[in-house]
Scaffold this active site. Structure first.
Site, PDB file in Angstrom:
ATOM      1  N   ILE A 193      11.499   3.371  -6.123  1.00 20.49           N
ATOM      2  CA  ILE A 193      10.759   2.137  -6.420  1.00 20.49           C
ATOM      3  C   ILE A 193      11.662   1.130  -7.130  1.00 20.49           C
ATOM      4  CG2 ILE A 193       8.902   1.241  -7.947  1.00 20.49           C
ATOM      5  CD1 ILE A 193       7.215   3.687  -7.005  1.00 20.49           C
ATOM      6  N   GLN A 208       0.809  -1.219   0.000  1.00 17.11           N
ATOM      7  CA  GLN A 208       0.000   0.000   0.000  1.00 17.11           C
ATOM      8  C   GLN A 208       0.850   1.281   0.000  1.00 17.11           C
ATOM      9  OE1 GLN A 208      -2.477   1.105   3.415  1.00 17.11           O
ATOM     10  NE2 GLN A 208      -4.221   1.099   2.036  1.00 17.11           N
ATOM     11  N   GLU A 217      16.840  29.175 -17.485  1.00 16.65           N
ATOM     12  CA  GLU A 217      15.710  30.073 -17.821  1.00 16.65           C
ATOM     13  C   GLU A 217      14.968  30.581 -16.584  1.00 16.65           C
ATOM     14  OE1 GLU A 217      13.402  28.999 -21.293  1.00 16.65           O
ATOM     15  OE2 GLU A 217      15.116  27.848 -22.002  1.00 16.65           O
TER      16      GLU A 217
END
Ligand SMILES: Cc1cc2nc3c(=O)[nH]c(=O)nc-3n(C[C@H](O)[C@H](O)[C@H](O)COP(=O)(O)OP(=O)(O)OC[C@H]3O[C@@H](n4cnc5c(N)ncnc54)[C@H](O)[C@@H]3O)c2cc1C
Length: 399
Positions: A342, A283, A368
């Protein structure tokens, strides 16, 4: 795969998105062009490939060999998101070709447009945008590169640092001060040929991810007055106009890199088993995946909102552009980091997709206009005109 951004994109733009995605899958991802050994050779090759496919054409108006009647921020965002998903180097080549061409589109005279824009659209000439200096990064108004008028020419002296395409560009749009005492109003733009004897590449830099970049030096560099871009003193306005269009496209490139990381996390996490289950069955990892996808979608929405505003004159785009650049680049960094997590140890192995993305995303929070500068712009726009913050009093930071 990327979301459908139908509220912001028209059907022709959605068709372009699908077309470029198919091209990226077959020409970049399937061929594994993502980590070039010789960045300069790869940069030239990728620019030719992008030009042949017609993508560079979106950085140049139709009248000069490009695709659209005017430059569309949404088209640029679609291209940068999809192309960066396949190759960061290819995305850089498209973006810098655009950055180097836009000042000419914005302020060039008809002769300059005819001379420089068609070869740029074909990918026959490589463009570059030279604003940053060793002592003028975020604070561009303090630049010191000097241009002195002598008869029918200007004589340029000074340094430009962190210039993408340094060494491979055919011409540079250069910002120099013609009147140092005038500060930001004394900056003027020029187009300088790379083979001008007064221009040299002082050093080439090797960054954490491949990117053709370096420092260029001007020593008594004679530039004909016919190569002045726009009016004397218009330079900062030209630089801002260019960065204004390209800022959300940096966010789009970040979204493309993060999208690839999300796809890699789903693929790897679904097949990698520990404790008898796929790791994405746990989970904690499922929650993380949900957050990655949700934040990425929010970033994409901000990018398309900003691009839509730029494409619709009259809509205020400055605040949306800075928010898009800030949020998308910071989010992409987080998403890529989570994807690497992961992947476990495999995510750290040189040459793996997430290891490469982890390095490639870093520069986008800096160039930028850094994340801090975007925050300053956002805060300035929010407080402008309020008590104690009179309009127009703040010093202009980059972009
Ligand atoms: C990959 C890459 C490609 C680039 N390509 C080009 C190019 O093609 N052309 C070009 O002209 N430039 C280019 N640049 C330069 C780039 O735009 C600058 O690096 C950037 O604007 C930041 O300037 P700086 O590196 O000098 O950092 P600085 O301005 O010295 O900033 C250092 C740190 O201080 C923070 N800071 C600065 N001022 C403030 C402030 N007022 N408040 C809070 N924090 C502040 C910054 O956010 C940053 O964290 C490129 C840079 C990179 C990394």
């Amino acid at each position: 795969m990327s979301d459908d951004m139908r509220p912001f994109l028209e059907s022709e733009q959605i068709a372009l998105q699908k077309k470029v995605r198919r091209w990226v899958d077959s020409q970049l991802i399937a061929r594994g062009v993502d980590e070039p050994e010789d960045p300069e050779a790869a940069a030239r090759r990728l620019l030719r490939l992008l030009a042949r496919a017609g993508w560079i054409g979106y950085t140049i108006p139709k009248r000069y060999g490009g695709k659209d009647t005017r430059i569309s921020a949404r088209h640029l965002c679609i291209l940068r998101e999809e192309i960066s998903r396949g190759s960061s180097m290819a995305d850089t080549m498209l973006a810098v070709q655009g950055l180097g061409s836009f000042p000419i589109i914005h302020a060039g005279n008809p002769e300059q447009k005819k001379e420089f824009l068609p070869p740029a659209a074909r990918g026959d000439q490589i463009a570059a945008f030279a604003l940053t200096e060793p002592e003028a990064g975020s604070d561009i108004a303090s630049l010191q590169c000097r241009a002195v008028r002598r008869g029918s020419a200007y004589i340029l002296n000074g340094l430009k640092s962190f210039i993408s395409n340094a060494g491979i560009a055919d011409n540079y749009v250069v910002f120099a001060t013609t009147r140092p005492a005038a500060g930001k109003s004394g900056i003027t733009a020029f187009i300088v040929d790379a083979d001008n004897p007064g221009l040299s590449v002082r050093e080439k830099l090797s960054l954490i991810a491949p990117h053709p970049i370096g420092t260029i030096e001007f020593r008594d560099c004679r530039v004909s007055v016919t190569r002045r871009l726009g009016r004397v003193g218009q330079g900062l306005e030209i630089a801002h106009a260019t960065l204004q269009v390209f800022r959300p496209t940096v966010g789009a490139a970040a979204v493309g890199l993060a999208q690839r990381a999300l796809e890699a996390a789903v693929d790897f996490g679904s097949s990698r088993r520990q404790f008898g289950r796929a790791i994405l069955d746990f989970q904690g990892n499922r929650f993380r995946l949900a957050e990655m996808a949700t934040e990425l979608r929010a970033a994409r929405l901000l990018v398309h909102d900003a691009a839509w505003r730029i494409d619709h004159p009259g809509k205020d785009s400055a605040l949306a552009s800075s928010m898009a650049k800030l949020f998308a680049t910071e989010t992409a960094q987080r998403v890529i980091d989570w994807s690497l997590q992961i992947h476990g140890g495999r995510g750290l192995v040189s040459g793996s997709v997430v290891e490469r993305l982890y390095r490639e995303i870093r520069a986008l929070r800096i160039y930028e206009g850094t994340s801090e500068i975007q925050r300053l712009i956002i805060a300035r726009l929010l407080t402008q005109g309020s008590r104690g913050h009179p309009k127009g009093k703040s010093r202009p930071a980059r972009s």
